[in-house]
Design an enzyme around this catalytic site. Structure first.
Site, PDB file in Angstrom:
ATOM      1  N   LYS A   1      64.244  31.316  99.428  1.00  0.00           N
ATOM      2  CA  LYS A   1      65.376  31.317  99.017  1.00  0.00           C
ATOM      3  C   LYS A   1      66.171  32.436  99.804  1.00  0.00           C
ATOM      4  O   LYS A   1      65.999  33.663  99.168  1.00  0.00           O
ATOM      5  CB  LYS A   1      65.764  31.203  97.520  1.00  0.00           C
TER       6      LYS A   1
ATOM      7  N   LYS B   1      65.608  27.188 101.424  1.00  0.00           N
ATOM      8  CA  LYS B   1      67.060  26.886 101.004  1.00  0.00           C
ATOM      9  C   LYS B   1      67.669  28.188 101.643  1.00  0.00           C
ATOM     10  O   LYS B   1      67.508  29.185 101.242  1.00  0.00           O
ATOM     11  CB  LYS B   1      67.142  26.846  99.586  1.00  0.00           C
TER      12      LYS B   1
HETATM   13  C1  PBG Z   1      71.461  29.395  91.029  1.00  0.00           C
HETATM   14  C2  PBG Z   1      71.469  28.573  92.424  1.00  0.00           C
HETATM   15  C3  PBG Z   1      72.548  28.559  93.764  1.00  0.00           C
HETATM   16  C4  PBG Z   1      72.195  27.432  94.413  1.00  0.00           C
HETATM   17  C5  PBG Z   1      71.273  26.647  93.878  1.00  0.00           C
HETATM   18  N1  PBG Z   1      70.895  27.419  92.710  1.00  0.00           N
HETATM   19  C6  PBG Z   1      73.539  29.679  93.695  1.00  0.00           C
HETATM   20  C7  PBG Z   1      72.922  31.116  94.113  1.00  0.00           C
HETATM   21  O1  PBG Z   1      71.967  31.455  94.401  1.00  0.00           O
HETATM   22  O2  PBG Z   1      73.974  32.008  94.369  1.00  0.00           O
HETATM   23  C8  PBG Z   1      73.131  27.301  95.667  1.00  0.00           C
HETATM   24  C9  PBG Z   1      73.190  25.833  95.906  1.00  0.00           C
HETATM   25  C10 PBG Z   1      74.385  25.481  97.042  1.00  0.00           C
HETATM   26  O3  PBG Z   1      74.994  26.300  97.492  1.00  0.00           O
HETATM   27  O4  PBG Z   1      74.502  24.298  97.232  1.00  0.00           O
HETATM   28  N2  PBG Z   1      70.821  30.730  91.253  1.00  0.00           N
END
Ligand code: PBG
Length: 327
Positions: free
Chosen positions: A194, A247
């Site tokens: 991520k 992601k």
């Molecule tokens: C929670 C989370 C996030 C997303 C998914 N789980 C936000 C972040 O990390 O700021 C983002 C998903 C998206 O932008 O569609 N940690």
């Protein structure tokens, strides 16, 4: 005489074109994210994510009917609580917003696969993904809370938990907690890779989860790195992850391909809120055709090697699959 090798016009008409396609998109590999907010009888449009709404748990079954009719079989639930505190206690409250939603969803639609996002950031008053210690996220203090959150989701009926907090050791902590309580069959889809990304912007507005100070760079990855992605993925696998997620997706297709070729487990790619908003906004401005663009993006992600695509355009894609526009 020179022999001329011709490509046999395999790409000329639609039927032949479809026969020789290398990449196919099926509805059963799509996952639709859904936002659940506390309250009753609420369906509230999300300005930042055109076409999406926040649903209170009691309204979720109505929406799931649409989802099921479209042929989408898996959803990813995010919770938006009314109250937040330092410890993010709403995340692991057995009557928390996600736990309520999962129970109602399973009661009405037992065949829809429920994946829950496991994180504290929507539930903490400071908006960070873990417990703080002198304004820094304390990894080890956060782990038991993440495990408790995952267990409460599974106890409510979730099929798969998806930890997105990025704390080190969380997959192991979750696996142990689930196994100890007898939930050995429930899978973990870890947000293994991520990146710290500007593409989460609309999500943070949708979920009200922007950090109140600082950023997430200390626990999300730097997009200059790709070997680090393999290391993160490997650690999560060793800790017991069943599905690895990358992601965001679009700017990270090389990572999808690398993770796919290195590890023999299902790979999910999450095409995040900012990627969806780019297409929607450009479509609304009359600059590009969203149907073509969403199809092209989805196929590109599968072509890169993803087995599962988490996307805000899942319902639209399902319709376009029915219409034969992709497939
Ligand atoms: C929670 C989370 C996030 C997303 C998914 N789980 C936000 C972040 O990390 O700021 C983002 C998903 C998206 O932008 O569609 N940690």
């Amino acid at each position: 005489m020179d022999l001329i090798v011709r490509p046999r016009r395999l790409r000329t008409d639609r039927v032949r074109r479809e026969l020789v396609r290398e990449t196919r998109v099926s509805k059963s590999s799509l996952v639709l994210p859904i936002f659940i907010r506390e309250g009753k009888k609420i369906v509230e449009e999300i300005a930042a994510l055109s076409g999406h709404s926040r649903y209170s748990p009691d309204m979720l079954p109505y929406f799931l009917e649409t989802v099921q009719k479209a042929g989408i079989k898996s959803v990813l639930l995010f919770g938006i609580p009314l109250y937040k505190d330092e410890q993010g206690s709403g995340a692991y409250d057995e009557n928390g917003v996600v736990q309520q939603a999962v129970r109602i969803a399973k009661e009405h639609f037992p065949d829809i696969q429920i994946i829950t996002d496991v994180c504290l950031c929507e539930y903490t008053s400071h908006g960070h993904c873990g417990m703080l210690n002198d304004n820094r996220v304390d990894n080890d203090k956060t782990l038991p809370l993440i495990a408790r959150t995952a267990l409460s989701h599974v106890q409510a009926g979730a099929d798969i938990v998806a930890p997105s907090d990025m704390m080190d050791g969380r997959v192991k902590a979750i696996r142990e907690a689930l196994d100890l309580s007898g939930f050995t069959e429930n899978a973990i889809m870890s947000y293994a890779v991520k990146y710290s990304s500007s593409f989460y912007g609309p999500f943070r507005e949708a979920a009200g989860s922007s950090p109140s100070f600082g950023d997430r760079k200390s626990y999300q990855m730097d997009y200059h790195n790709s070997r680090e992605a393999l290391k993160e993925a490997e650690l999560d696998l060793l800790e017991g992850a069943d599905i690895l997620m990358v992601k965001p997706a679009l700017a990270y297709l090389d990572i999808v391909t690398k993770v796919r070729s290195r590890f023999n487990v299902p790979i999910a790619a999450y095409s995040v809120s900012g990627e969806y908003a780019l297409v929607k906004q450009a479509h609304q401005a009359g600059l590009i055709d969203e149907t073509e663009a969403f199809c092209e993006i989805a196929v590109g992600i599968f072509r890169a090697g993803a087995d599962i695509l988490i996307t805000y355009s899942a319902l639209e894609l399902a319709k376009w699959i029915d219409e034969g526009r992709i497939g």
